[in-house]
Design an enzyme around this catalytic site. Structure first.
Site, PDB file in Angstrom:
ATOM      1  N   ASN A 298       0.850  -1.189   0.000  1.00 26.58           N
ATOM      2  CA  ASN A 298       0.000   0.000   0.000  1.00 26.58           C
ATOM      3  C   ASN A 298       0.893   1.250   0.000  1.00 26.58           C
ATOM      4  OD1 ASN A 298      -1.430   2.237   1.081  1.00 26.58           O
ATOM      5  ND2 ASN A 298      -3.094   0.847   1.605  1.00 26.58           N
TER       6      ASN A 298
ATOM      7  N   ASP B 102      -0.054   4.474  -0.139  1.00 27.14           N
ATOM      8  CA  ASP B 102      -0.733   5.726   0.244  1.00 27.14           C
ATOM      9  C   ASP B 102       0.171   6.704   0.987  1.00 27.14           C
ATOM     10  OD1 ASP B 102      -2.987   4.535  -0.736  1.00 27.14           O
ATOM     11  OD2 ASP B 102      -3.895   4.169   1.224  1.00 27.14           O
ATOM     12  N   HIS B 103       0.983   6.178   1.898  1.00 30.58           N
ATOM     13  CA  HIS B 103       1.697   7.099   2.786  1.00 30.58           C
ATOM     14  C   HIS B 103       2.965   7.675   2.187  1.00 30.58           C
ATOM     15  CE1 HIS B 103      -1.509   6.726   5.426  1.00 30.58           C
ATOM     16  NE2 HIS B 103      -1.389   5.421   5.461  1.00 30.58           N
TER      17      HIS B 103
ATOM     18  N   ARG C 232       4.508  18.409   2.078  1.00 27.36           N
ATOM     19  CA  ARG C 232       5.377  19.484   1.627  1.00 27.36           C
ATOM     20  C   ARG C 232       4.799  20.205   0.397  1.00 27.36           C
ATOM     21  NH1 ARG C 232      10.835  21.309   1.320  1.00 27.36           N
ATOM     22  NH2 ARG C 232      10.891  20.946   3.543  1.00 27.36           N
TER      23      ARG C 232
ATOM     24  N   HIS D 225      -5.366   3.766  -2.084  1.00 25.38           N
ATOM     25  CA  HIS D 225      -6.696   4.167  -1.626  1.00 25.38           C
ATOM     26  C   HIS D 225      -6.960   5.586  -2.119  1.00 25.38           C
ATOM     27  CE1 HIS D 225      -9.526   4.662   2.130  1.00 25.38           C
ATOM     28  NE2 HIS D 225     -10.121   4.967   1.003  1.00 25.38           N
TER      29      HIS D 225
ATOM     30  N   ARG E 245      -9.085   8.313  -1.680  1.00 21.71           N
ATOM     31  CA  ARG E 245     -10.126   8.775  -0.754  1.00 21.71           C
ATOM     32  C   ARG E 245     -10.942   9.898  -1.383  1.00 21.71           C
ATOM     33  NH1 ARG E 245      -9.373   7.536   4.934  1.00 21.71           N
ATOM     34  NH2 ARG E 245     -10.868   9.230   5.199  1.00 21.71           N
TER      35      ARG E 245
ATOM     36  N   ARG F 130      -6.810  12.982   0.296  1.00 20.38           N
ATOM     37  CA  ARG F 130      -5.798  13.479   1.244  1.00 20.38           C
ATOM     38  C   ARG F 130      -4.415  12.875   0.993  1.00 20.38           C
ATOM     39  NH1 ARG F 130      -7.465  10.518   6.750  1.00 20.38           N
ATOM     40  NH2 ARG F 130      -9.323  11.730   6.386  1.00 20.38           N
ATOM     41  N   HIS F 131      -4.362  11.699   0.378  1.00 17.82           N
ATOM     42  CA  HIS F 131      -3.027  11.204   0.007  1.00 17.82           C
ATOM     43  C   HIS F 131      -2.964  10.905  -1.486  1.00 17.82           C
ATOM     44  CE1 HIS F 131      -5.081   7.520   1.260  1.00 17.82           C
ATOM     45  NE2 HIS F 131      -4.864   7.723   2.538  1.00 17.82           N
TER      46      HIS F 131
ATOM     47  N   GLU G  14      -8.421   0.700  -3.461  1.00 13.66           N
ATOM     48  CA  GLU G  14      -9.315   0.805  -2.291  1.00 13.66           C
ATOM     49  C   GLU G  14     -10.151   2.051  -2.453  1.00 13.66           C
ATOM     50  OE1 GLU G  14      -7.440   1.038   1.469  1.00 13.66           O
ATOM     51  OE2 GLU G  14      -6.268  -0.753   1.150  1.00 13.66           O
TER      52      GLU G  14
ATOM     53  N   THR H 115      -7.201   6.981   9.566  1.00  9.65           N
ATOM     54  CA  THR H 115      -7.029   5.887   8.620  1.00  9.65           C
ATOM     55  C   THR H 115      -8.341   5.105   8.642  1.00  9.65           C
ATOM     56  OG1 THR H 115      -5.712   3.925   8.086  1.00  9.65           O
ATOM     57  CG2 THR H 115      -5.926   4.469  10.416  1.00  9.65           C
ATOM     58  N   THR H 116      -8.433   4.036   7.840  1.00 10.57           N
ATOM     59  CA  THR H 116      -9.676   3.273   7.791  1.00 10.57           C
ATOM     60  C   THR H 116      -9.892   2.620   9.150  1.00 10.57           C
ATOM     61  OG1 THR H 116      -9.013   2.779   5.532  1.00 10.57           O
ATOM     62  CG2 THR H 116     -10.946   1.638   6.358  1.00 10.57           C
TER      63      THR H 116
ATOM     64  N   GLU I 198     -11.464  -8.886   2.767  1.00  6.97           N
ATOM     65  CA  GLU I 198     -10.204  -8.560   3.433  1.00  6.97           C
ATOM     66  C   GLU I 198     -10.538  -8.369   4.902  1.00  6.97           C
ATOM     67  OE1 GLU I 198      -7.428  -5.907   1.577  1.00  6.97           O
ATOM     68  OE2 GLU I 198      -6.606  -5.270   3.503  1.00  6.97           O
TER      69      GLU I 198
ATOM     70  N   HIS J 161      -3.988  -4.156   7.613  1.00  2.10           N
ATOM     71  CA  HIS J 161      -4.087  -2.982   8.467  1.00  2.10           C
ATOM     72  C   HIS J 161      -3.229  -3.118   9.726  1.00  2.10           C
ATOM     73  CE1 HIS J 161      -6.255   0.879   8.855  1.00  2.10           C
ATOM     74  NE2 HIS J 161      -5.681   0.802  10.027  1.00  2.10           N
ATOM     75  N   GLY J 162      -2.217  -2.271   9.785  1.00  2.51           N
ATOM     76  CA  GLY J 162      -1.405  -2.202  10.995  1.00  2.51           C
ATOM     77  C   GLY J 162      -0.366  -3.304  11.137  1.00  2.51           C
TER      78      GLY J 162
ATOM     79  N   GLY K  32       1.192  -1.287   4.365  1.00  3.34           N
ATOM     80  CA  GLY K  32       1.681  -0.016   3.871  1.00  3.34           C
ATOM     81  C   GLY K  32       2.391   0.840   4.886  1.00  3.34           C
ATOM     82  N   HIS K  33       1.657   1.349   5.865  1.00  5.60           N
ATOM     83  CA  HIS K  33       2.175   2.405   6.733  1.00  5.60           C
ATOM     84  C   HIS K  33       3.498   2.034   7.389  1.00  5.60           C
ATOM     85  CE1 HIS K  33       2.456   4.777  10.476  1.00  5.60           C
ATOM     86  NE2 HIS K  33       2.113   5.738   9.658  1.00  5.60           N
TER      87      HIS K  33
HETATM   88  N1  PXP Z   1      -5.982  -2.869   3.765  1.00  2.00           N
HETATM   89  C1  PXP Z   1      -6.932  -1.907   3.821  1.00  2.00           C
HETATM   90  C2  PXP Z   1      -8.304  -2.234   3.342  1.00  2.00           C
HETATM   91  C3  PXP Z   1      -6.614  -0.614   4.294  1.00  2.00           C
HETATM   92  O1  PXP Z   1      -7.575   0.342   4.341  1.00  2.00           O
HETATM   93  C4  PXP Z   1      -5.297  -0.338   4.690  1.00  2.00           C
HETATM   94  C5  PXP Z   1      -4.944   1.041   5.156  1.00  2.00           C
HETATM   95  O2  PXP Z   1      -5.127   1.957   4.141  1.00  2.00           O
HETATM   96  C6  PXP Z   1      -4.348  -1.360   4.584  1.00  2.00           C
HETATM   97  C7  PXP Z   1      -4.719  -2.614   4.146  1.00  2.00           C
HETATM   98  C8  PXP Z   1      -2.904  -1.137   4.943  1.00  2.00           C
HETATM   99  O3  PXP Z   1      -2.804  -0.801   6.284  1.00  2.00           O
HETATM  100  P1  PXP Z   1      -1.428  -0.240   6.828  1.00  2.00           P
HETATM  101  O4  PXP Z   1      -1.117   0.997   6.049  1.00  2.00           O
HETATM  102  O5  PXP Z   1      -1.722   0.021   8.267  1.00  2.00           O
HETATM  103  O6  PXP Z   1      -0.397  -1.318   6.619  1.00  2.00           O
END
Ligand code: PXP
Length: 249
Positions: free
Chosen positions: A12, A14-15, A23, A48, A50, A54-55, A75, A105-106, A156, A199-200, A221-222
């Site tokens: 992922n 996004d970040h 910036r 994702h 959104r 935002r990202h 996403e 976040t979600t 998921e 997630h996480g 991702g994060h």
């Molecule tokens: N899966 C879904 C559906 C998510 O919404 C996210 C966060 O955007 C992730 C996976 C990845 O989560 P993380 O960035 O915490 O690893």
């Protein structure tokens, strides 16, 4: 014994866009991160888009779709605008997530059980266009059953609560959440669904999740974007030093 089939890793990005947008300007470029993930052996790119952009922005989606050869998992919230975008871009997969503007976040899973009819109608054109539609849900058996009822081929499982319990050192809550995740993954497979999770996740908590035999894909991702600072900052500084030295030769 755990099944030894390849567990797919979706990255992922996004970040990377979060950092860029903090910036303004163009660095770091999420498309470059997607290509790097592809080179590193990722099985897919997740992003994702959104509603508040935002990202990830629309132009990032265009660029990533154009640049990468591995499957793209878009996403998005289940809105008309997003469905139109998905139908125009035709990503390999579409993962429907709940979205609230104020969240960082979600935060939770989709309430599929409370929104069956609308979701069934919503996903039909996406499925007809060939997208693997996935529903991001909490590890709750009623939600898994509802996902099967609405005709989504993929779920998921939201592992965010498990990740939080791990971080807090709350072993009892972590183990209970893990049991729910095992049960939901087994139920999903039994109902004919492909089961993903995300997630996480980080280096410390991924092991027990990766060992759930029915899972076929993790989306992460994060943590990886944060970790990349530590594994990459030294090399980036050395390169800057080299460029500065070159200018003084
Ligand atoms: N899966 C879904 C559906 C998510 O919404 C996210 C966060 O955007 C992730 C996976 C990845 O989560 P993380 O960035 O915490 O690893």
């Amino acid at each position: 014994m755990a099944e030894t089939a390849h567990l797919r890793l979706g990255i992922n990005i996004d970040h990377v866009a979060t950092l860029r947008n903090a910036r303004g300007g163009v660095d770091p470029d999420p498309m470059r991160a997607a290509l790097l993930a592809q080179n590193a052996g990722a099985d897919g790119i997740t992003l994702h888009l959104r509603e508040d952009r935002r990202h990830i922005r629309d132009a990032d989606l265009d660029a990533v779709m154009e640049a990468v050869q591995i499957p793209v998992n878009l996403e998005m919230a289940a809105t008309e605008e997003m469905r139109t975008i998905a139908l125009a871009h035709r990503p390999h997969a579409v993962c429907l997530v709940p979205e609230r503007r104020e969240e960082r976040t979600t935060e939770g899973g989709l309430n599929v059980a409370g929104d069956d009819n609308r979701l069934r109608d919503y996903i039909t054109p996406l499925r007809e266009a060939g997208a693997r539609v996935s529903l991001f849900i909490a590890p709750d058996e009623a939600q898994v059953e509802a996902a099967a009822r609405v005709g989504a081929p993929v779920i998921e499982l939201h592992v965010g609560a498990y990740a939080e319990y791990c971080a807090e050192g709350n072993d009892a809550a972590r183990d209970a959440e893990l049991r729910r995740l095992f049960a939901c993954a087994a139920l999903g497979k039994e109902l004919g669904l492909e089961v993903h999770a995300g997630h996480g996740l980080n280096f410390v908590n991924v092991g027990p999740i990766a060992a759930i035999p029915e899972l076929v894909e993790l989306n992460i991702g994060h943590f990886l974007v944060g970790e990349a600072v530590f594994v990459g900052l030294e090399a980036a500084i050395r390169e800057m030093r080299r460029q500065m030295n070159l200018a003084r030769l």
